[in-house]
Structures are given as C-alpha cells and as structure tokens.
Motif scaffolding. Structure first.
Motif, short mmCIF file in Angstrom:
data_model
loop_
_atom_site.label_atom_id
_atom_site.label_comp_id
_atom_site.label_asym_id
_atom_site.label_seq_id
_atom_site.Cartn_x
_atom_site.Cartn_y
_atom_site.Cartn_z
N GLY A 124 -17.12 17.27 11.07
CA GLY A 124 -15.95 17.76 11.01
C GLY A 124 -15.37 16.68 10.76
O GLY A 124 -13.48 16.08 11.17
N ARG A 125 -15.70 14.79 9.69
CA ARG A 125 -14.49 14.58 10.35
C ARG A 125 -13.41 14.78 8.59
O ARG A 125 -13.32 15.53 8.22
N VAL A 126 -12.16 13.80 9.03
CA VAL A 126 -10.98 14.38 8.06
C VAL A 126 -11.11 13.43 7.18
O VAL A 126 -11.75 12.27 6.95
N THR A 127 -10.70 14.19 5.89
CA THR A 127 -11.03 13.65 4.46
C THR A 127 -9.78 13.62 3.60
O THR A 127 -9.41 13.40 2.38
N SER A 128 -8.58 13.41 4.38
CA SER A 128 -7.20 13.26 3.60
C SER A 128 -6.41 12.32 4.57
O SER A 128 -6.52 12.67 5.72
N PHE A 129 -5.41 11.56 3.83
CA PHE A 129 -4.25 10.30 5.19
C PHE A 129 -3.29 11.73 5.14
O PHE A 129 -2.92 10.78 6.27
N MET A 130 -3.55 13.18 5.31
CA MET A 130 -2.22 13.81 5.76
C MET A 130 -2.67 13.83 7.14
O MET A 130 -1.92 13.91 8.52
N GLY A 141 -15.51 15.08 23.64
CA GLY A 141 -13.93 15.94 22.97
C GLY A 141 -13.04 15.22 23.16
O GLY A 141 -12.16 14.95 22.96
N ARG A 142 -13.55 13.89 22.74
CA ARG A 142 -12.78 12.45 22.42
C ARG A 142 -12.18 12.88 20.87
O ARG A 142 -11.98 12.11 20.11
N GLN A 147 -18.18 23.09 21.91
CA GLN A 147 -16.71 23.60 21.97
C GLN A 147 -15.57 22.88 20.99
O GLN A 147 -15.47 23.12 19.90
N ALA A 148 -16.34 21.94 21.17
CA ALA A 148 -15.43 20.47 20.05
C ALA A 148 -15.55 20.31 18.92
O ALA A 148 -15.12 19.82 18.00
N TRP A 149 -17.16 20.47 18.67
CA TRP A 149 -18.15 21.10 16.82
C TRP A 149 -16.74 22.26 16.27
O TRP A 149 -16.57 21.84 14.72
N PHE A 150 -16.10 23.33 17.28
CA PHE A 150 -16.02 24.47 16.12
C PHE A 150 -14.56 23.41 15.97
O PHE A 150 -13.96 23.51 14.80
N TRP A 151 -13.86 23.09 17.01
CA TRP A 151 -12.95 22.98 16.74
C TRP A 151 -12.46 21.67 16.05
O TRP A 151 -11.40 21.77 15.15
N CYS A 152 -13.34 20.63 16.09
CA CYS A 152 -13.27 19.13 15.11
C CYS A 152 -13.32 20.38 13.64
O CYS A 152 -12.57 19.31 12.19
N LYS A 153 -14.09 20.70 13.21
CA LYS A 153 -14.65 21.90 11.54
C LYS A 153 -13.04 22.27 11.50
O LYS A 153 -13.05 22.42 10.21
N ASN A 154 -12.30 23.12 12.25
CA ASN A 154 -11.23 24.24 12.31
C ASN A 154 -10.32 23.06 11.73
O ASN A 154 -9.59 23.47 10.21
N VAL A 155 -10.09 21.74 12.31
CA VAL A 155 -8.72 20.49 11.66
C VAL A 155 -9.16 20.29 10.84
O VAL A 155 -8.17 19.88 10.06
N GLN A 156 -10.94 19.93 9.99
CA GLN A 156 -10.90 19.40 8.84
C GLN A 156 -10.66 20.52 8.12
O GLN A 156 -9.94 20.19 7.07
N ILE A 157 -11.09 21.68 8.12
CA ILE A 157 -10.68 22.64 7.03
C ILE A 157 -8.58 22.99 6.84
O ILE A 157 -8.66 22.64 5.95
N MET A 158 -8.26 22.27 8.23
CA MET A 158 -6.92 22.54 8.02
C MET A 158 -6.16 22.06 6.80
O MET A 158 -4.79 21.85 5.84
N THR A 192 -26.48 26.81 10.25
CA THR A 192 -27.54 26.11 10.56
C THR A 192 -26.76 25.47 12.20
O THR A 192 -27.36 25.07 12.50
N PHE A 193 -25.84 24.77 12.04
CA PHE A 193 -24.36 24.29 12.86
C PHE A 193 -23.68 24.72 13.50
O PHE A 193 -23.22 24.13 14.49
N TYR A 194 -23.78 26.02 12.75
CA TYR A 194 -22.28 26.47 13.44
C TYR A 194 -22.54 27.99 14.01
O TYR A 194 -21.95 28.71 14.21
N GLN A 195 -23.84 28.87 14.10
CA GLN A 195 -24.66 29.62 14.02
C GLN A 195 -23.91 30.38 13.77
O GLN A 195 -23.75 31.60 14.34
#
Length: 581
Positions: A34-40, A135-136, A393-404, A537-540
């Motif tokens: 879920g890492r951020v991949t853009s300078f935005m 959570g962080r 739950q932060a696993w999913f939040w983190c990935k959704n933010v990355q996609i955004m 595998t990772f997000y069911q």
C-alpha cells in the motif's frame, strides 16, 4: 505452583515472539503493498519546485508549513538527483529509519540486567507492535512523511540510548546533542527532544555542565528554527477559529492523546461504527485524560526522587516524556484550526507511541512484583488483540489510498484533470492543484517521478512511430467507457476512460494506450496497482472492484472512434477494446 511458573513464563515468551513476528511481518507486507508511489501523496513537490533554481542547502533549509525538515529534504533532494525522484525509494528509506528506531529502543531493554527474559520479550512485542501498528499507515506508508517523522524519532531514540553515558564522555555528549539537532530539524515535533533531554538529565542526576549544555543547545535550536525562512509558497491559511479558553485547549489535547484508543474501539464496531461525533470526542477525551493521569504517576516520582536507572524504565520514561512534549507542540501549533484535527490519522504516529511507553513502564513495574505481576504481564497480549482489528482494517485503507494516488498520477501523465472535481475544491486548494500541475510540466520535461518512463511522450504520435513492428497477439479482452469529461492543461477538452482488461487468461495489462480511428495515440491508461493474485492472496478478494484501469483522452472529439490496446514492454497488442462513449 513452582512447576507451573516456569511453564507459564516459557509460554508467555513464545507467544510474545509469535505475536510480535505477526505484527512485524504483516506490517512489512501491507506497507509495501500500500505504499505511496507518486509525489502527489507528499510534500516534497514544493521543495522540488524551489530546487530547480537554488542550491541543495538553500532548498533544504526552508520552513515548510511551520516545519523545518532540513535532513529529510536532503534525502528528498538526493533522491531527485540520483534516483529521478522515485517516491518508492523514499519509502524504503523511511522504512529503514523505522527499523532503526525500533532497534535503538530495544538495545537498552535487552541490556537491562534487572529484567528477566519474560519482561524483555514482552517489551519487544510492545515496541514492535507500537511502531508497526498499521493505524500509523498514513505516515509509515508514505515515504516522504515517514522520512520526516521516523528520522526525528530515530534521532530522539539515539539520544535516549546514550544520555546516561554523557556523565563520563564529552564525545558521547556531543553525539547526543547532534542527535537532538537531527530530531529538531527533521520534523516540528522533534523540538520536543530538548525539554525531554533536560528532564532526563535531571532524573539521571547528570552533571550541571551537561544540563547547561543541553539548555544552550535548546536555545540554539529554537533560534535557528525561528530564523529559517519559509518556503515561498502560499499554503492554505488556517481557519479563523479562536483558540478558546485553556479548558478547551486541554480538552483538545486529551482527545489527541486518546485518539489511538478511539480508532481501536471504532474498528471493533464494524456494524455500528462510531458515527456520533460527540460520542467519539467523549471516548477520546476520557481515555486521553486517563492516559495523562497514568503518565503523571510514572513521571512525577522520578522527577522528585531523581533515581532513574538506565534500561527499560529509562527507555519507557524517555519515550513517554518525548511524545508528551511532541503532542503538546502539535496541539499548540494547531490552536487556530483545531476543530477536528485531534482525530486526524497522521497524529497516530505520535500518540500510539505514548501508549506504547505506558505499557513498557507497566511491564517494568511488574518485574518487581510476584504473582500480582501476571495481570500486567498479560496486558500486552490484551492490547495486541484489542488493536488487531484496526491493524487489519488499515491494510485495505492503505491500498485504497494508493489506488487513489495512482489515478491522480495517471491524470498527470496525460496532462488532464476533471473539471467537476476541480470545482468542488476550496479556492485555496485549487491554488495548490494549479501549482502541482505547473510542477508536473517541469517533472515531465526532466523525466522525473511518474514521468521517468516517458509514457506521456507517446501522446500525439502515431502507433507506427512509437511501436513500429512490435506487435503481438495478447488475447486482450475487456470493456471500457467514457465516464467523465475533463480538460487538458492547454485548455482542450479531455475525457476519462475507465474499465477492465485482461490478457492471456487472467493476466492484467499494466500500461495501455488509447488511439483514435486514425491510429494516433490520444492518451495513456494504467491499471490499478493490484492484480487478481494479490487481491485474492492478501486482501481476501475484497478489492475486486478496484481491479481495472483509468486513462484519459486528450483533445477529445466525440465524433471520432477510440480504442484501447495493451502496450506492456513496448509491444502493442493486436487486439483492441472499443471505447464506449
């Protein structure tokens, strides 16, 4: 009972290692996914804009939104110079700093000869879980933010590790002072290191010359902090909210301290979330107040008796005092716009460490008890179980933010934006958006960040000019349609295209091009950074709806027919997917 005690001790040690390993491994995997991949997604973009016409030192030594982030800015500028502004490189640096922080906090714990193996393994569990709690993730998944916060925290942790040895070595004292300056000029909250060092020096009965040196260093840091010029950029002004009376300020501070407990409780209430704002404020307020009372119970006696010893107690007390002062600085810095800020997820980076330190001090106290210590020794397990749903739950939040963020990066590559979304932003944030669009053109010209691959250079060229004879059957299939209209950076009309595409059974094409009926490339599309295998595998399989692509058509003409083709590995697919208008 004598036979039961060793077995219980061994069981506690094994479970502490296992649970700590689960937190560490899961956080490492999901932070990476879920890492951020853009300078935005960060703040270095404004530093980059200033750096084009100034030296490294001038660009790094600037105050940005009230923070002097000299050392993280040096990392960002080095990344810009040697790694083409790769934000993912910053993620790995930030993650490395987080590991360094954990290691520095654990060294005095494992050196403490007054602690048994049970206490040490439990303390390790608490430190690992507290630092890698998802959570962080609003900070730790973002390389830029993590470099700032973890660099400040690692500098503070180094100072905590060495402060007890300053009584007999000027070299060690100099290292502690340097670590303090690193913490101070990495993040605004890092200034909390100086009152922390002064209190620790008092509690450790350090020589007066050391205390005076810390005081002089604190004044020097404050003067430099005040004299550093601000970045020449108009940040959104704080809302004209009155600071209110002292009781109101203290209430907000207690909410800030208690926010980790609030987020943990909310994660358990999936069917009935804490939608009531007053209820949320009340939970954060009372838990924060309880935490401050416990902090006073631990800190005040050490200040009065001045009998602090190095080891677990010193680490826990140092972490507690530092985070109390850091949260105080955050609260004071936000007095003029502090309506909902106490519950902002980014502050969990600091407030979670506050509760971590309280548990460490409780474990240290339990080591001096007999059978009465078992409820305290079981406390870390209860906290780990209690905090797991928020971690999960932060696993999913983190990935959704990355996609955004990835969708925003795709818009930048195409030089397009959605007019309706732009109009919904407040005027001050529209100015930020325009600044970033201007910077994006400079990054594109220099092939930096998301423009390093040169995908935007394809737009306006014919298929033959870009791909030549590189065609192959890919079995491409799927569907897509225009779902929003927008505007190009030159004022021409644009259209957003979204859909799903697959090739070779269930493989996903990551890069696609949108061509018109004349064979001219009019836009680029990119798939969301999640594959069916990763989702399963990772997000069911809970992120199935996010598996797809987003792209833009520049110079959109509704009278033309558009089609989409795969362009992975600079090879154009023979098949095409028609764009439904």
């Amino acid at each position: 009972m004598p036979r039961f005690a060793p077995l219980a001790e061994r069981a506690v040690q094994i479970f502490a290692i296992l649970i700590g390993g689960v937190f560490l491994l899961s956080a490492g995997v999901y932070l990476y996914l879920g890492r951020v991949t853009s300078f935005m997604g960060g703040d270095f973009w404004s530093v980059y804009a200033f750096a084009w016409n100034h030296t490294w030192f001038q660009s790094a030594l600037l105050k940005q939104a009230g923070h002097v982030t000299f050392f993280p800015n040096l990392i960002g500028l080095a990344n810009l110079r040697f790694f083409h502004g790769d934000v993912q490189m910053l993620f790995f640096v930030g993650l490395g700093l987080l590991f360094i922080t954990v290691s520095l906090l654990l060294i005095p714990i494992w050196r403490d000869k007054t602690m048994g193996l049970t206490g040490k393994t439990l303390s390790t569990l608490v430190v690992v879980a507290g630092n890698f709690w998802m959570g962080r993730a609003s900070i730790t998944a973002n390389g830029e933010f993590n470099c700032e916060n973890s660099l400040a925290m690692s500098g503070a942790a180094l100072a905590f590790l060495l402060i007890a040895k300053t009584r007999c070595s000027w070299t060690t004292t100099a290292i502690v002072v340097c670590a303090g300056f690193v913490a101070s000029f990495s993040f605004g909250g890092g200034l909390a290191i100086w009152p922390t060092l002064l209190l620790l020096a008092w509690c450790l009965r350090l020589p007066w010359r050391t205390i005076v040196l810390f005081g002089i260093s604190a004044l020097a840091a404050a003067l430099v902090y005040e004299m550093v010029p601000a970045l020449p950029f108009s940040w959104p002004k704080a809302s004209a909210v009155s600071p209110g009376n002292p009781i109101s300020a203290l209430t907000n501070f207690c909410r800030l301290v208690g926010s980790p407990v609030l987020y943990t409780i909310a994660a358990w209430r999936t069917e009935k979330p804490l939608a009531d704002l007053e209820q949320s404020f009340a939970i954060a307020l009372w838990t924060g107040l309880a935490g401050l009372v416990l902090a006073g119970i631990f800190v005040i006696p050490r200040m009065l008796w001045r009998d602090l010893k190095s080891g677990l107690e010193s680490t826990g007390l140092s972490l507690l005092i530092f985070n109390l002062f850091a949260l105080t600085l955050i609260a004071l810095g936000r007095l003029k716009s502090f309506d909902l800020v106490p519950l902002a997820p980014r502050y969990l980076f600091w407030s979670s460490l506050f509760w971590t330190s309280l548990i460490l001090l409780a474990i240290e106290r339990a080591e001096h008890l007999q059978w009465r210590r078992w409820p305290i020794l079981l406390l870390p397990f209860a906290v780990a179980i209690f905090s797991w749903p928020a971690h999960y739950q932060a696993w999913f939040w983190c990935k959704n933010v990355q996609i955004m963020y990835d969708k925003d990066a795709t818009a930048l590559i195409n030089g397009a934006f959605e007019v309706q979304r732009m109009q919904m932003l407040p005027l001050e944030f529209q100015q930020i958006f325009e600044e970033r669009m201007h910077l994006a053109s400079q990054l594109r010209a220099r092939r930096l960040d998301v423009f390093a691959d040169g995908l935007g250079d394809w737009i306006g060229l014919s298929e033959a000019d870009v791909f030549g004879p590189r065609h192959s059957p890919e079995g491409l299939r799927g569907q897509c349609r225009i779902d929003a209209l927008g505007q190009c950076d030159n004022g021409a009309p644009a259209a957003r295209v979204s859909g799903q595409a697959f090739k070779h059974e269930q493989s996903i094409p990551w890069t696609l091009v949108i061509t018109d009926s004349n064979g001219v490339i009019r836009g680029v599309a990119r798939s969301a950074p999640i594959s069916p295998f990763t989702n399963r595998t990772f997000y069911q399989s809970k992120l199935t709806a996010n598996i797809g692509f987003v792209g833009y058509i520049r110079d959109y003409n509704p009278e033309l027919r558009y089609a989409l083709r795969s362009a992975d590995n600079l090879t154009l697919s023979d098949e095409e997917i028609p764009v439904q208008q």
